[in-house]
Structure formats: C-alpha cells, structure tokens
Design an enzyme around this catalytic site. Structure first.
Site, PDB file in Angstrom:
ATOM      1  N   LYS A 113       0.833  -1.227   0.000  1.00  0.00           N
ATOM      2  CA  LYS A 113       0.000   0.000   0.000  1.00  0.00           C
ATOM      3  C   LYS A 113       0.852   1.256   0.000  1.00  0.00           C
ATOM      4  O   LYS A 113       0.501   2.267  -0.598  1.00  0.00           O
ATOM      5  CB  LYS A 113      -0.950   0.012   1.191  1.00  0.00           C
ATOM      6  CG  LYS A 113      -0.233   0.011   2.504  1.00  0.00           C
ATOM      7  CD  LYS A 113      -1.083  -0.338   3.674  1.00  0.00           C
ATOM      8  CE  LYS A 113      -0.188  -0.903   4.730  1.00  0.00           C
ATOM      9  NZ  LYS A 113      -0.406  -2.250   5.099  1.00  0.00           N
TER      10      LYS A 113
ATOM     11  N   GLU B 144      -4.680  -5.690  -5.493  1.00  0.00           N
ATOM     12  CA  GLU B 144      -5.875  -5.927  -4.660  1.00  0.00           C
ATOM     13  C   GLU B 144      -5.523  -6.056  -3.174  1.00  0.00           C
ATOM     14  O   GLU B 144      -6.250  -5.569  -2.301  1.00  0.00           O
ATOM     15  CB  GLU B 144      -6.569  -7.212  -5.147  1.00  0.00           C
ATOM     16  CG  GLU B 144      -7.814  -7.592  -4.390  1.00  0.00           C
ATOM     17  CD  GLU B 144      -8.911  -6.542  -4.487  1.00  0.00           C
ATOM     18  OE1 GLU B 144      -9.520  -6.416  -5.546  1.00  0.00           O
ATOM     19  OE2 GLU B 144      -9.141  -5.837  -3.483  1.00  0.00           O
TER      20      GLU B 144
ATOM     21  N   VAL C  81      -5.165  -3.046  -0.042  1.00  0.00           N
ATOM     22  CA  VAL C  81      -6.204  -2.432   0.804  1.00  0.00           C
ATOM     23  C   VAL C  81      -7.109  -3.522   1.379  1.00  0.00           C
ATOM     24  O   VAL C  81      -7.680  -4.324   0.641  1.00  0.00           O
ATOM     25  CB  VAL C  81      -7.079  -1.441  -0.005  1.00  0.00           C
ATOM     26  CG1 VAL C  81      -8.147  -0.812   0.892  1.00  0.00           C
ATOM     27  CG2 VAL C  81      -6.231  -0.360  -0.641  1.00  0.00           C
TER      28      VAL C  81
ATOM     29  N   GLY D 265      -6.743  -6.341   2.983  1.00  0.00           N
ATOM     30  CA  GLY D 265      -6.382  -7.769   2.876  1.00  0.00           C
ATOM     31  C   GLY D 265      -7.305  -8.597   2.010  1.00  0.00           C
ATOM     32  O   GLY D 265      -7.319  -8.472   0.790  1.00  0.00           O
TER      33      GLY D 265
ATOM     34  N   GLU E 163       2.395  -4.540  15.654  1.00  0.00           N
ATOM     35  CA  GLU E 163       3.862  -4.627  15.560  1.00  0.00           C
ATOM     36  C   GLU E 163       4.474  -4.145  16.875  1.00  0.00           C
ATOM     37  O   GLU E 163       3.813  -3.450  17.656  1.00  0.00           O
ATOM     38  CB  GLU E 163       4.354  -3.680  14.464  1.00  0.00           C
ATOM     39  CG  GLU E 163       3.642  -3.783  13.149  1.00  0.00           C
ATOM     40  CD  GLU E 163       4.320  -4.733  12.191  1.00  0.00           C
ATOM     41  OE1 GLU E 163       5.479  -5.104  12.437  1.00  0.00           O
ATOM     42  OE2 GLU E 163       3.671  -5.122  11.215  1.00  0.00           O
TER      43      GLU E 163
ATOM     44  N   ASP F 122      -1.344   3.831   8.273  1.00  0.00           N
ATOM     45  CA  ASP F 122      -1.736   2.683   7.448  1.00  0.00           C
ATOM     46  C   ASP F 122      -3.116   2.944   6.805  1.00  0.00           C
ATOM     47  O   ASP F 122      -3.302   2.732   5.602  1.00  0.00           O
ATOM     48  CB  ASP F 122      -1.765   1.434   8.356  1.00  0.00           C
ATOM     49  CG  ASP F 122      -2.275   0.191   7.662  1.00  0.00           C
ATOM     50  OD1 ASP F 122      -1.471  -0.491   7.015  1.00  0.00           O
ATOM     51  OD2 ASP F 122      -3.485  -0.104   7.759  1.00  0.00           O
TER      52      ASP F 122
ATOM     53  N   LYS G   7      -4.308   3.470   2.703  1.00  0.00           N
ATOM     54  CA  LYS G   7      -5.384   2.664   2.101  1.00  0.00           C
ATOM     55  C   LYS G   7      -6.506   3.573   1.596  1.00  0.00           C
ATOM     56  O   LYS G   7      -7.079   3.338   0.528  1.00  0.00           O
ATOM     57  CB  LYS G   7      -5.920   1.653   3.120  1.00  0.00           C
ATOM     58  CG  LYS G   7      -4.900   0.567   3.493  1.00  0.00           C
ATOM     59  CD  LYS G   7      -5.395  -0.227   4.680  1.00  0.00           C
ATOM     60  CE  LYS G   7      -4.436  -1.329   5.096  1.00  0.00           C
ATOM     61  NZ  LYS G   7      -4.772  -1.886   6.421  1.00  0.00           N
TER      62      LYS G   7
ATOM     63  N   GLY H 240      -3.511 -11.029   7.523  1.00  0.00           N
ATOM     64  CA  GLY H 240      -3.324 -12.460   7.767  1.00  0.00           C
ATOM     65  C   GLY H 240      -2.835 -13.163   6.521  1.00  0.00           C
ATOM     66  O   GLY H 240      -3.050 -12.696   5.405  1.00  0.00           O
TER      67      GLY H 240
END
Ligand code: HSE
Length: 429
Positions: A105, A129, A132, A134, A190, A201, A205, A302
């Site tokens: 991203k 794809e 943004v 997942g 994190e 983040d 997105k 994930g």
C-alpha cells in the site's frame, strides 16, 4: 496444461499464505486460470534460515537478478513491503516485461502514477488488490462491480490493529495500553505500532480507494489524520452512555466536486452494522448513486486472507480479463478535485471537559458554544470531586472551525481545567 512461472519477492506471512493457497487450491486455480502455476523462484534475505514450510533449496535466491534475468518468469509477486527496494524491484521487473502483483500500500499510495505509467509503456499488468483491506476484494469492487455508479462516499474500518484495540477496550473495559499489549502478544500489532495506531496505514489505504473511486490522484499527505492513542477508557464509557461505539474510521466523500478525506476515531451509533465490526476485522461501506449503500466485511490481514487477494490477482493476470491500466488510472488535470481543508469539514462532536465544580461553569460553557453557532444535543455531568468533575457534550452538526473557536475560549474560563477529548460523530445520515 500450459505452465506459467512466477516469482515471489519476500517470504513472510503473506508469502507463506500465497504458497499454501497455490498448493491447497491447485486444482481449482488450474481450472480457473487455464494455467499450471509454478513458483520458479522466491527472493529471501537468508537462504539458510529455518522456515515452517520446507522449500526446495534451488527455489530460493537472495539475488534479485536471478529473477529479473530469467525470461521464463512471467509474473513477479512483490511481498517485501515498505518503501525500500520493493519499488525498484517492481520497476526492474516491469522493464523486463513481467507482470506485477503487489500488496504494498505504501508504494501504491506514493508512486502509483509512475508505476502505472511504466506498466503501460511495457504493456504489462499491475495489480494490487491486497494493498487495501487484505482479503476484502475492494479494488475489484470499485474498478469493476461499481463502475455504473458515481461513488458518493466510502467509510471504512480498514485497520485491523486499531479495530482490535478499540474492540478490546469496548468489550473488556481495559485501557488503551493494556489492549495494545494484548494486540502485540497476539501478533495483531507490531512492536512499533506507530503506523497502525497513529492512522498512517489507514491513510495510505484511503488514498488508494479514493483515487480509484473519484478518478483523481489523491495525495495521502492531504488526508486529515488522527490515531487512537488518546482514546481513553473514559471516552469508551461515555460513548456507551450516549449510545455510540468508538471506531477508527477512514472517510472519503465527494460533494460539489470537492473531496473530504479524513482518518480519525469516531463515535458511531451502536446500532449501526459498522459498530459490530469487531476484533481485527475490516469493513467498508460504499455509497453509490445507483446502488445505494453496500457493505463489505472480512479479514483485513493475515496470511490466507491477504494471500487470497494476491492469488486472485495472479489468476486475473492469467485470464487477462481486465484491461491493463484502464481509464480510471489515467489521471489527467481535468480530473483534479480540490481536497477540503479539515477546518471546513462539518460533524457532530463529542467533547469532554475536566472542570472545577463551581456555580456558573456549565452556563458559561454553554453560552460560548451558543455564541459560536455550536448547538448542543446532550450534556452529562459527573462530579467525582469539586476540583475535578467531567462535562461531556454531544453537539449538533457544527463546523470544525466553530468548535475550535469555542474551545479556545472555553479553555480560558477560570473553572475549566482541561479539554480532555474531542471526537467526531459519524451518524451515517
Ligand atoms: N496492520 C495492518 C492492519 C495490516 O492492521 O490492518 C494490513 O495492512
């Protein structure tokens, strides 16, 4: 069946997911793509590192040239992430006539124009794809399923880490720090959680979704950004009392050819479906002028969910059923849309003050709001101690400018100690 060779750059969480999907769903993928996909090379930092998945040694390389110079490799899947070498490797791969699939991203939000231009020059496909939300197929939704619409608004919960933290604070009544620690222990946050917690983040997105939805180039630096670090368990409790739930929202709206773009925590009605998006789940609510409201819900991160988006991009390239860089990516000056300054935005607000419980303070505060055109919907007062009491206000729709003007005066009142919180309300009206 014809074989096609691909290379994967980076073999972390998502890379492992991609590998597992390619093995597990091999038969279906062959049927749907009409190709037998072979992972020819995987670029890693350390070939000898012990991995959960055993890979043939000859598949691993620590030299990008082994991939760029291999003419038999047709698709490069970039899963290194971050701004570092990822962009350079994608450009080199495109110059070597390889199609690209990426989950990056940060690179898309910063350099999509340059990358799409190179893809066009080299006549290769460039899909992202997984960049943004997942596993949620939002890019394809905007680019294909909703092309009949003028998109009016996108409202997203597009950061799983912050959603996990806020859900835990709401459901378990724990503090921000406790919830963040739990998120880190579970692998949802994190060690340095800045990018998620402070909203960066989500900003990247949102920039990607808004660019595609409104056919303009959205500079992520123009997006108003506020994270969840200052949300306290007290705000979560007041939200409940007033019938709301706090979520980190990413909002993009188009009105009068101007864009309103913002990422910030918001009170949303607890009865709204978005309020029930919990844990690390993501959801995106899209309002189109033909389709009305449409909501997508799923896992935003994930190995397998993000791997699902990556592998479907690979299959799309093999089917080649989407034009390489269709018109929506061709931003020209005529498409330019002004981004509204955040002080011109309007919202309902929740405002919490710490004050000394002396006669007249509520009246003085309400008068200042009134004088600045800020109308109050409800007030709650809780007195713990005469020197530290709380006033929580919910306002009608007001401009940010007027809220700021009011609070600049309210804070100067003798008996007001502190403005503890200002949180926007999104009531989806
Ligand atoms: N940290 C991100 C999130 C991962 O929590 O949503 C996916 O970008």
């Amino acid at each position: 069946m014809e074989k096609v060779k691909i290379a994967i750059l980076g073999f972390g969480n998502v890379g492992t997911g991609v590998w597992k999907i390619l093995q597990e769903n091999k038969k279906e993928i062959m049927k749907r793509s009409n190709y037998d996909i072979e992972v020819a090379k995987i670029l890693v930092k350390d070939i000898n590192r012990k991995r959960d998945i055993t890979l043939p040694k000859e598949m691993l390389t620590d030299n990008i040239d082994d991939i760029i110079n291999d003419e038999s490799i047709k698709i490069v899947v970039e899963l290194i992430g971050g701004p570092g070498v990822a962009k350079e490797y994608m450009i080199r791969a495109m110059r070597a006539k390889k199609h690209i699939v990426t989950a990056n991203k940060l690179v898309i939000a910063n350099w999509s124009k340059e990358l799409f231009k190179i893809a066009k020059e080299e006549n290769v496909l460039f899909y992202y794809e997984a960049s943004v939300a997942g596993g949620i197929p939002i890019i394809r939704e905007i680019n294909e399923s909703l092309t009949a619409n003028k998109i009016q608004q996108i409202t997203g919960i597009i950061n799983g880490t912050t959603n996990y933290v806020l859900s835990k604070m709401t459901m378990d009544g724990i503090s921000f720090n406790e919830a963040l620690k739990e998120a880190q222990e579970k692998g949802y946050a994190e060690a340095d959680p800045t990018s998620d917690i402070d909203g960066y983040d989500a900003v990247y997105k949102l920039a990607i979704m808004a660019s595609l939805s409104f056919g303009t180039e959205v500079d992520h630096d123009c997006i108003y950004r506020e994270g969840i670090r200052n949300i306290s368990d007290i705000d979560i409790e007041y939200a409940k009392q007033f019938g709301y739930t706090i979520k980190l929202l990413a909002i993009a709206k188009q009105e009068d050819n101007k864009l309103e773009l913002r990422v910030h925590p918001a009170f949303i009605p607890s009865s709204h479906p978005m309020a029930n998006v919990n844990d690390a789940y993501n959801a995106i609510l899209i309002k189109g002028n033909a389709v009305g409201e449409l909501m997508l819900y799923g896992k935003g991160a994930g190995d397998l969910p993000t791997g699902s988006a990556v592998v479907s991009d690979i299959i799309s390239i093999l089917r080649n059923n989407v034009a390489p860089n269709d018109a929506k990516n061709e931003i020209d000056k005529a498409d330019f849309k002004e981004v509204k300054k955040s002080c011109d935005n309007e919202s309902e607000f929740y405002i919490r003050l710490d004050f000394k419980d002396k006669a007249g303070v509520l009246g003085d505060t309400a008068k200042i709001f009134g004088n600045n055109d800020v109308s109050i919907v409800s007030i709650t007062q809780d007195v713990e101690h005469t020197t530290h009491a709380t006033l929580a206000f919910i306002t009608h729709k007001s401009s940010e400018k007027n809220i700021k003007k009011s609070l600049d005066k309210i804070i100067k009142l003798e008996n007001v100690n502190k403005v503890e919180s200002i949180i926007r309300i999104e009531s989806f009206k």
